[in-house]
Scaffold this motif. Structure first.
Motif, PDB file in Angstrom:
ATOM      1  N   LEU A   1       0.888  -1.268  -0.019  1.00  0.00           N
ATOM      2  CA  LEU A   1      -0.030  -0.004  -0.061  1.00  0.00           C
ATOM      3  C   LEU A   1       0.929   1.074   0.221  1.00  0.00           C
ATOM      4  O   LEU A   1       0.720   2.353  -0.648  1.00  0.00           O
ATOM      5  CB  LEU A   1      -0.930   0.043   1.105  1.00  0.00           C
ATOM      6  CG  LEU A   1      -1.924  -1.342   1.277  1.00  0.00           C
ATOM      7  CD1 LEU A   1      -2.685  -1.262   2.465  1.00  0.00           C
ATOM      8  CD2 LEU A   1      -3.061  -0.836   0.183  1.00  0.00           C
TER       9      LEU A   1
ATOM     10  N   ASN B   1       2.172   1.999  -3.541  1.00  0.00           N
ATOM     11  CA  ASN B   1       1.150   2.364  -4.527  1.00  0.00           C
ATOM     12  C   ASN B   1       0.301   3.464  -3.900  1.00  0.00           C
ATOM     13  O   ASN B   1      -0.796   3.659  -4.479  1.00  0.00           O
ATOM     14  CB  ASN B   1       0.369   1.137  -4.565  1.00  0.00           C
ATOM     15  CG  ASN B   1       1.051   0.161  -5.432  1.00  0.00           C
ATOM     16  OD1 ASN B   1       1.034   0.060  -6.578  1.00  0.00           O
ATOM     17  ND2 ASN B   1       1.321  -0.817  -4.742  1.00  0.00           N
ATOM     18  N   ASN B   2       0.838   4.224  -2.974  1.00  0.00           N
ATOM     19  CA  ASN B   2       0.356   5.577  -2.529  1.00  0.00           C
ATOM     20  C   ASN B   2      -1.194   5.295  -2.011  1.00  0.00           C
ATOM     21  O   ASN B   2      -1.900   6.196  -2.176  1.00  0.00           O
ATOM     22  CB  ASN B   2       0.287   6.487  -3.521  1.00  0.00           C
ATOM     23  CG  ASN B   2       1.644   6.946  -4.125  1.00  0.00           C
ATOM     24  OD1 ASN B   2       2.646   7.376  -3.355  1.00  0.00           O
ATOM     25  ND2 ASN B   2       2.033   7.062  -5.451  1.00  0.00           N
ATOM     26  N   GLN B   3      -1.287   4.122  -1.287  1.00  0.00           N
ATOM     27  CA  GLN B   3      -2.537   3.927  -0.743  1.00  0.00           C
ATOM     28  C   GLN B   3      -2.318   3.650   0.885  1.00  0.00           C
ATOM     29  O   GLN B   3      -3.220   2.789   1.665  1.00  0.00           O
ATOM     30  CB  GLN B   3      -3.089   2.522  -1.193  1.00  0.00           C
ATOM     31  CG  GLN B   3      -3.553   2.790  -2.827  1.00  0.00           C
ATOM     32  CD  GLN B   3      -3.796   1.567  -3.485  1.00  0.00           C
ATOM     33  OE1 GLN B   3      -3.592   0.590  -3.136  1.00  0.00           O
ATOM     34  NE2 GLN B   3      -4.832   1.828  -4.388  1.00  0.00           N
TER      35      GLN B   3
ATOM     36  N   GLN C   1      -5.185   3.399   3.485  1.00  0.00           N
ATOM     37  CA  GLN C   1      -5.953   2.123   3.825  1.00  0.00           C
ATOM     38  C   GLN C   1      -5.021   1.451   5.022  1.00  0.00           C
ATOM     39  O   GLN C   1      -6.088   0.781   5.903  1.00  0.00           O
ATOM     40  CB  GLN C   1      -5.899   1.195   2.464  1.00  0.00           C
ATOM     41  CG  GLN C   1      -6.591   1.777   1.101  1.00  0.00           C
ATOM     42  CD  GLN C   1      -6.832   1.001   0.188  1.00  0.00           C
ATOM     43  OE1 GLN C   1      -6.746  -0.205   0.227  1.00  0.00           O
ATOM     44  NE2 GLN C   1      -6.584   1.650  -1.158  1.00  0.00           N
TER      45      GLN C   1
ATOM     46  N   ARG D   1      -7.310  -6.219  -0.295  1.00  0.00           N
ATOM     47  CA  ARG D   1      -6.744  -5.059  -1.118  1.00  0.00           C
ATOM     48  C   ARG D   1      -5.442  -5.294  -1.601  1.00  0.00           C
ATOM     49  O   ARG D   1      -4.886  -4.470  -2.382  1.00  0.00           O
ATOM     50  CB  ARG D   1      -7.138  -3.715  -0.311  1.00  0.00           C
ATOM     51  CG  ARG D   1      -8.198  -3.455   0.206  1.00  0.00           C
ATOM     52  CD  ARG D   1      -8.430  -2.294   1.013  1.00  0.00           C
ATOM     53  NE  ARG D   1      -9.684  -2.133   1.641  1.00  0.00           N
ATOM     54  CZ  ARG D   1     -10.105  -1.129   2.291  1.00  0.00           C
ATOM     55  NH1 ARG D   1      -9.401  -0.139   2.574  1.00  0.00           N
ATOM     56  NH2 ARG D   1     -11.492  -1.041   2.631  1.00  0.00           N
TER      57      ARG D   1
END
Length: 415
Positions: free
Chosen positions: A47, A50-52, A55, A72
């Motif tokens: 995450l 992937n710049n997430q 979450q 996810r």
């Protein structure tokens, strides 16, 4: 550069290699709780890359359950965590799963990891009826060598306790070197001190670095390594909220203060504003009274508590001739604490918090910090939710992340 982590535990050694820019192909670990910790850490990195990261923060805040977090993450990442015991009964299945991750078209640069250390440790031998001579874990290095044969990595890093030198009168270490040579690898054995690598803990370990005999590396001098990163143990506690015995939250607390220079340099506070697993175990009133005496004795006189000096009403152990220091303060004014071991999962007597106003043993997060784990590293149980015992066990068995990172950086050019 890629690597396989064998006997991975919760991933302290792997965390160091990941930070240094290496890419994991697989982690192999028999313990189910530690395997969940590895999956959660893999989710963190996926995450983040992937710049997430929001979450992952949602998970640390308790806003989404573990299974939703995992949903996810690509299956191939979650499946790279192989929850199987290394041995003849499982090796073919493990090889098959690693090969799927490799797509059968890549070489392995590095294998890292070390078999469970109880069979080689002096404490383990002292507690065993047969001095661990009949323990099958004495021979897990043979299984490690099978993975060298299978994947022919350029190098390997094998971590274990100093007791490996003397186990079996030194025969295990001699046989290990002979076997690795037979597999086509030369080795060098280092005796390292974790505090020289920036870890605020006295921890002595053997690091065996092996290399394929088709090249000769210029190895770093790990025996005398100095990272230059030093601080007092108080730096690890300075920004954490005060809690009492039995208090704290799994998900989540806020920090009490801003981070200090050590926490930032050691990558312990690395940007995430969410504090997890600052959980303290409950204690009996008698133990808390002993803790107060031990803390006062250190803070006022710089003396350790001798169990035999306690009032008779507080002495419940029959053994008065050994283990005088069964109650010990994690002294805030020293540059290194006592060694964190897996026994911390059973009681906290050897890890008393230095602040008597809190009157407890150290929390899960404080133990993790002493092992140089970052605060965004979450230790899982088999069932979702806080498992203080599982977390303490994983932390006590781990390789300090900073130690792993410095080794990774120092051998990177060799690869």
């Amino acid at each position: 550069m890629n690597y396989i982590d064998l006997f991975a535990g919760a991933g302290g050694l792997s965390e160091g290699f990941k930070r240094a820019g290496y890419s994991p192909v697989a982690h192999v670990e028999i313990d189910a709780a530690a395997s969940y910790s590895l999956r959660t850490r893999a989710a963190y990195y996926h995450l983040k890359e992937n710049n997430q990261l929001d979450q992952y923060l949602s998970y640390l805040k308790g806003e989404i359950p573990r299974q939703e977090l995992y949903s996810r993450i690509p299956d191939e990442i979650l499946n790279s965590i192989i929850n199987l015991g290394i041995g003849d009964e499982n090796n073919q299945e493990i090889f098959s799963r690693i090969n799927r991750n490799l797509n059968n078209n890549k070489e392995i640069d590095l294998i890292v990891g070390g078999p469970p250390c109880q069979a080689y440790s002096l404490v383990g031998r002292a507690r065993s009826e047969h001095g661990m001579k009949k323990d099958s874990r004495n021979f897990l290095y043979v299984q490690y060598a099978n993975y060298l044969t299978q994947y022919q990595p350029k190098m390997f890093v094998f971590e274990n306790v100093l007791g490996l030198k003397s186990a079996g009168g030194g025969i295990y270490l001699q046989n290990m070197e002979k076997l690795f040579n037979k597999k086509g690898y030369s080795i060098h054995i280092f005796s390292v001190k974790a505090e020289n690598f920036g870890v605020l803990q006295k921890r002595r370990r053997l690091i065996i670095i092996g290399w394929r005999q088709d090249f000769t590396p210029n190895l770093p001098d790990l025996d005398n390594y100095q990272s230059g990163l030093k601080a007092n143990v108080s730096c690890l506690f300075a920004d954490l909220p005060a809690i009492q015995a039995g208090e704290g939250k799994d998900k989540f607390l806020s920090y009490a203060n801003k981070k200090n220079e050590y926490l930032e340099a050691a990558h312990i506070r690395n940007g995430i504003p969410t504090l997890t697993q600052h959980i303290a175990r409950p204690h009996a009133l008698q133990d808390k009274e002993i803790y107060r005496i031990a803390v006062d004795k250190w803070n006022n006189d710089k003396e350790r508590l001798n169990y035999n000096d306690l009032p008779d009403r507080l002495k419940t152990h029959q053994n008065r001739s050994s283990f005088f220091d069964r109650f010990k303060v994690v002294a805030a004014d020293l540059e290194a604490s006592q060694t964190i071991v897996a026994h911390i999962a059973k009681d906290g007597h050897y890890y008393i918090h230095p602040d008597n106003s809190q009157n407890r043993s150290i929390s899960v997060r404080e133990a993790a910090r002493l092992q140089s784990f970052p605060d965004d590293f979450y230790f899982e149980g088999v069932k979702e939710g806080a498992s203080r015992t599982a977390a303490f066990k994983q932390i006590g068995n781990a390789v300090p992340c900073l130690l792993g990172q410095q080794i990774a950086v120092n051998i990177k050019d060799l690869l």
